[in-house]
Design a protein around this motif. Structure first.
Motif, PDB file in Angstrom:
ATOM      1  N   GLN A  93       0.827  -1.210   0.000  1.00 33.65           N
ATOM      2  CA  GLN A  93       0.000   0.000   0.000  1.00 33.65           C
ATOM      3  C   GLN A  93       0.858   1.254   0.000  1.00 33.65           C
ATOM      4  O   GLN A  93       0.608   2.200  -0.745  1.00 33.65           O
ATOM      5  CB  GLN A  93      -0.909   0.000   1.240  1.00 33.65           C
ATOM      6  CG  GLN A  93      -1.785   1.238   1.361  1.00 33.65           C
ATOM      7  CD  GLN A  93      -2.335   1.445   2.759  1.00 33.65           C
ATOM      8  OE1 GLN A  93      -1.595   1.535   3.730  1.00 33.65           O
ATOM      9  NE2 GLN A  93      -3.646   1.511   2.858  1.00 33.65           N
ATOM     10  N   ILE A  94       1.899   1.255   0.816  1.00 33.00           N
ATOM     11  CA  ILE A  94       2.767   2.429   0.942  1.00 33.00           C
ATOM     12  C   ILE A  94       3.550   2.687  -0.340  1.00 33.00           C
ATOM     13  O   ILE A  94       3.743   3.834  -0.749  1.00 33.00           O
ATOM     14  CB  ILE A  94       3.729   2.236   2.134  1.00 33.00           C
ATOM     15  CG1 ILE A  94       2.946   2.286   3.450  1.00 33.00           C
ATOM     16  CG2 ILE A  94       4.831   3.281   2.136  1.00 33.00           C
ATOM     17  CD1 ILE A  94       3.726   1.787   4.649  1.00 33.00           C
ATOM     18  N   GLY A 193      14.190   9.179  -4.640  1.00 35.69           N
ATOM     19  CA  GLY A 193      12.801   9.540  -4.919  1.00 35.69           C
ATOM     20  C   GLY A 193      12.525  10.961  -4.469  1.00 35.69           C
ATOM     21  O   GLY A 193      11.858  11.740  -5.160  1.00 35.69           O
ATOM     22  N   ILE A 194      13.025  11.294  -3.286  1.00 33.72           N
ATOM     23  CA  ILE A 194      13.051  12.664  -2.778  1.00 33.72           C
ATOM     24  C   ILE A 194      14.501  13.006  -2.500  1.00 33.72           C
ATOM     25  O   ILE A 194      15.212  12.248  -1.840  1.00 33.72           O
ATOM     26  CB  ILE A 194      12.203  12.819  -1.499  1.00 33.72           C
ATOM     27  CG1 ILE A 194      10.711  12.767  -1.835  1.00 33.72           C
ATOM     28  CG2 ILE A 194      12.535  14.129  -0.780  1.00 33.72           C
ATOM     29  CD1 ILE A 194       9.797  12.934  -0.635  1.00 33.72           C
ATOM     30  N   LEU A 222      14.369   5.314  -2.014  1.00 41.83           N
ATOM     31  CA  LEU A 222      13.153   5.925  -1.472  1.00 41.83           C
ATOM     32  C   LEU A 222      13.249   6.184   0.023  1.00 41.83           C
ATOM     33  O   LEU A 222      12.237   6.234   0.719  1.00 41.83           O
ATOM     34  CB  LEU A 222      11.948   5.026  -1.773  1.00 41.83           C
ATOM     35  CG  LEU A 222      11.696   4.748  -3.252  1.00 41.83           C
ATOM     36  CD1 LEU A 222      10.552   3.752  -3.415  1.00 41.83           C
ATOM     37  CD2 LEU A 222      11.406   6.025  -4.023  1.00 41.83           C
ATOM     38  N   ALA A 223      14.487   6.378   0.518  1.00 38.66           N
ATOM     39  CA  ALA A 223      14.675   6.585   1.951  1.00 38.66           C
ATOM     40  C   ALA A 223      13.813   7.719   2.483  1.00 38.66           C
ATOM     41  O   ALA A 223      13.265   7.636   3.584  1.00 38.66           O
ATOM     42  CB  ALA A 223      16.154   6.865   2.246  1.00 38.66           C
ATOM     43  N   HIS A 224      13.697   8.813   1.696  1.00 41.90           N
ATOM     44  CA  HIS A 224      12.940   9.980   2.149  1.00 41.90           C
ATOM     45  C   HIS A 224      11.544  10.048   1.536  1.00 41.90           C
ATOM     46  O   HIS A 224      10.809  11.003   1.788  1.00 41.90           O
ATOM     47  CB  HIS A 224      13.724  11.256   1.825  1.00 41.90           C
ATOM     48  CG  HIS A 224      14.968  11.394   2.633  1.00 41.90           C
ATOM     49  ND1 HIS A 224      16.153  10.807   2.258  1.00 41.90           N
ATOM     50  CD2 HIS A 224      15.209  12.025   3.801  1.00 41.90           C
ATOM     51  CE1 HIS A 224      17.084  11.074   3.163  1.00 41.90           C
ATOM     52  NE2 HIS A 224      16.539  11.805   4.109  1.00 41.90           N
ATOM     53  N   ALA A 225      11.185   9.041   0.767  1.00 40.58           N
ATOM     54  CA  ALA A 225       9.872   9.032   0.114  1.00 40.58           C
ATOM     55  C   ALA A 225       8.919   7.993   0.702  1.00 40.58           C
ATOM     56  O   ALA A 225       7.707   8.223   0.773  1.00 40.58           O
ATOM     57  CB  ALA A 225      10.044   8.798  -1.384  1.00 40.58           C
ATOM     58  N   ALA A 226       9.438   6.844   1.114  1.00 41.19           N
ATOM     59  CA  ALA A 226       8.572   5.780   1.625  1.00 41.19           C
ATOM     60  C   ALA A 226       7.884   6.221   2.915  1.00 41.19           C
ATOM     61  O   ALA A 226       8.530   6.646   3.864  1.00 41.19           O
ATOM     62  CB  ALA A 226       9.388   4.513   1.871  1.00 41.19           C
ATOM     63  N   GLY A 227       6.562   6.154   2.921  1.00 42.61           N
ATOM     64  CA  GLY A 227       5.789   6.590   4.074  1.00 42.61           C
ATOM     65  C   GLY A 227       5.578   8.087   4.119  1.00 42.61           C
ATOM     66  O   GLY A 227       4.979   8.603   5.069  1.00 42.61           O
ATOM     67  N   TRP A 243      14.564   1.245   0.244  1.00 38.13           N
ATOM     68  CA  TRP A 243      14.261   2.308   1.197  1.00 38.13           C
ATOM     69  C   TRP A 243      14.715   1.870   2.575  1.00 38.13           C
ATOM     70  O   TRP A 243      15.140   0.728   2.779  1.00 38.13           O
ATOM     71  CB  TRP A 243      12.752   2.600   1.219  1.00 38.13           C
ATOM     72  CG  TRP A 243      11.929   1.381   1.510  1.00 38.13           C
ATOM     73  CD1 TRP A 243      11.525   0.897   2.730  1.00 38.13           C
ATOM     74  CD2 TRP A 243      11.430   0.443   0.537  1.00 38.13           C
ATOM     75  NE1 TRP A 243      10.802  -0.268   2.590  1.00 38.13           N
ATOM     76  CE2 TRP A 243      10.727  -0.567   1.252  1.00 38.13           C
ATOM     77  CE3 TRP A 243      11.496   0.362  -0.855  1.00 38.13           C
ATOM     78  CZ2 TRP A 243      10.111  -1.638   0.621  1.00 38.13           C
ATOM     79  CZ3 TRP A 243      10.878  -0.712  -1.487  1.00 38.13           C
ATOM     80  CH2 TRP A 243      10.200  -1.693  -0.752  1.00 38.13           C
ATOM     81  N   CYS A 244      14.642   2.772   3.529  1.00 43.02           N
ATOM     82  CA  CYS A 244      14.879   2.402   4.922  1.00 43.02           C
ATOM     83  C   CYS A 244      13.566   2.570   5.687  1.00 43.02           C
ATOM     84  O   CYS A 244      12.646   3.231   5.216  1.00 43.02           O
ATOM     85  CB  CYS A 244      15.983   3.247   5.546  1.00 43.02           C
ATOM     86  SG  CYS A 244      15.687   5.017   5.476  1.00 43.02           S
ATOM     87  N   SER A 245      13.494   1.982   6.861  1.00 43.47           N
ATOM     88  CA  SER A 245      12.243   2.023   7.622  1.00 43.47           C
ATOM     89  C   SER A 245      12.337   2.886   8.870  1.00 43.47           C
ATOM     90  O   SER A 245      11.384   2.968   9.633  1.00 43.47           O
ATOM     91  CB  SER A 245      11.834   0.600   8.029  1.00 43.47           C
ATOM     92  OG  SER A 245      12.727   0.072   9.006  1.00 43.47           O
ATOM     93  N   TYR A 246      13.496   3.522   9.093  1.00 42.77           N
ATOM     94  CA  TYR A 246      13.661   4.241  10.357  1.00 42.77           C
ATOM     95  C   TYR A 246      13.334   5.724  10.259  1.00 42.77           C
ATOM     96  O   TYR A 246      13.349   6.417  11.270  1.00 42.77           O
ATOM     97  CB  TYR A 246      15.073   4.051  10.911  1.00 42.77           C
ATOM     98  CG  TYR A 246      16.211   4.385   9.982  1.00 42.77           C
ATOM     99  CD1 TYR A 246      16.634   5.696   9.805  1.00 42.77           C
ATOM    100  CD2 TYR A 246      16.876   3.379   9.297  1.00 42.77           C
ATOM    101  CE1 TYR A 246      17.686   6.003   8.965  1.00 42.77           C
ATOM    102  CE2 TYR A 246      17.931   3.668   8.452  1.00 42.77           C
ATOM    103  CZ  TYR A 246      18.337   4.978   8.285  1.00 42.77           C
ATOM    104  OH  TYR A 246      19.385   5.276   7.446  1.00 42.77           O
TER     105      TYR A 246
END
Length: 428
Positions: A93-94, A193-194, A222-227, A243-246
């Motif tokens: 979804q994200i 991504g960002i 997508l480190a700064h885009a995911a979520g 991406w990262c999740s933190y």
């Protein structure tokens, strides 16, 4: 975006919070304290806050470990052998993907290297990589080392595209023109991504189409885009992403990353990859035989077994995202960031102390605003911190502020405005 009749008043901020359908999520996070008071926390672009539910999720897995030990791999509600499946619906979804196109694993830079093994295969004249100038160092180092691994010179092979003179963001038309210019020499477009420094959200759909138009692959960090930003990786045709999740995904410092691999590669065994036991066909894994047979989809890029405690903390946050929904989060984000932009403009005026370098159009940014500090330097940042503002300083002279819709409020932004107002007097 239009200013929605924003007002620099506490009454307005409180009214916006009262009408916020996501306001209850704020109470599901812990806030750090600065000088004994809850911080005005605008640093989710570096480390998201801890969901209060994380402890419960971790304790459940600790109990499984204590009570089941090795049998926990196959027994219990969330048997460890298959627990990676639990995060897939929320991640899909994200990211705007199908569940089989995503999997949580490893860390971002490790994943980027593993993906580049598959999607950067220079041959003949097709060797070039296009990225944005000033990409995050991890991306720069990964690309440099991958190019060297293939016996090529990074200075000649990696093409870095910078904004036009006097501008802070890349124009989409310039990116697309550069892709066309490199043409048959282009092997890969690999961008954030960002953009982490400016906060610019790139047009991933058109960039991907341009790359494919000249026969190149296209992937994103997508480190700064995911979520944070709306993503439709499958529909855009993006080849791969990690991406990262933190950060915006609030899953804990250094916690697990994830990858996206488009479904057109789901069963493509012609792509080179570094193989590992956990990416092998699940039905035959315990036969312990030679001959790697990749699992379907992104799972086939796994190497090692899942980090159970990391996934538990990750799931605590993903469940909040599944409840809140990316559409609602994005709608609040645009208003919240728009309010911060309004207050900065309203308060700073023609002071000359700071300048917003993030795009002014909501569709071209996430929730981060990057402020170029023209007077005062890091002393401005330190002053804000002394008053409880937790933001992010980036050399040489940028402060990044990220009003995160999951847990920040309009009152937070208003209170920052009052601190900004005072600091303008101090540094004028």
């Amino acid at each position: 975006m239009p200013n929605l009749n924003f007002e620099f008043t506490e009454e307005f901020a409180l009214k916006m919070d009262q009408n916020d359908p996501l306001r209850s999520y704020r109470d599901q996070f812990y806030f750090p304290k600065v000088n004994g008071r809850d911080a005005l926390y605008f640093c989710g672009n570096s480390l998201g806050l801890q969901p209060k539910s994380v402890k419960t999720y971790l304790e459940k897995e600790l109990e499984n470990w204590a009570n089941l030990a090795v049998d926990g791999h196959f027994e219990g509600e969330d048997a460890w052998m298959y627990v990676r499946q639990k995060s897939k619906p929320a991640l899909a979804q994200i990211l705007g993907a199908h569940p089989h196109e995503v999997v949580a694993m490893n860390n971002l830079t490790s994943n980027l290297h593993f993906l580049l093994v598959s999607f950067y295969q220079p041959k003949g004249e097709r060797t070039k990589i296009l990225c944005e100038a000033g990409a995050f160092p991890s991306d720069q180092y990964a690309l440099e080392s991958q190019v060297k691994f293939h016996g090529l010179d990074p200075e000649e092979t990696i093409v870095e595209l910078a904004p036009r003179a006097g501008e802070h963001i890349l124009r989409t038309e310039d990116i697309l023109a550069k892709v066309k210019e490199i043409g048959s020499s282009l092997a890969l477009v690999m961008m954030g991504g960002i953009q982490y420094y400016s906060g610019q959200l790139f047009d991933m759909k058109d960039i991907t189409a341009a790359a494919h138009g000249v026969g190149a692959y296209c992937g994103f960090d997508l480190a700064h885009a995911a979520g944070n930003a709306p993503l439709k990786l499958h529909n855009w045709g993006v080849d791969f992403a990690t991406w990262c999740s933190y950060k915006y995904l609030n899953s804990g410092p250094g916690n697990i990353s994830g990858i996206f691999v488009h479904e057109r590669f789901a069963d493509d065994q012609s792509l080179p990859r570094f193989a590992g036991w956990w990416g092998h066909d699940e039905g035959q894994r315990f036969l312990m035989e030679k001959g790697f047979i990749p699992m379907h989809g992104a799972d086939g890029w796994q190497l090692a077994n899942s980090n159970i405690l990391a996934l538990a903390a990750h799931q605590a946050s993903l469940d909040l995202f599944a409840q809140a929904g990316m559409e609602q989060l994005r709608a609040k984000s645009e208003k919240l960031t728009g309010y911060l932009e309004f207050l900065i403009d309203e308060i700073s005026g023609n002071s000359g102390i700071l300048e917003i370098i993030t795009p002014r159009t909501a569709s071209e940014r996430g929730c981060q605003l990057s402020l170029l500090i023209h007077k005062g330097g890091k002393a401005v940042f330190d002053s804000w911190y002394a008053h409880g503002v937790v933001g992010d300083w980036r050399n040489p002279n940028v402060i990044r502020l990220a009003p995160t819709p999951m847990y920040n409020s309009f009152l937070d932004v208003y209170r920052f405005g009052k601190i900004l107002e005072q600091s303008l007097h101090d540094f004028a």
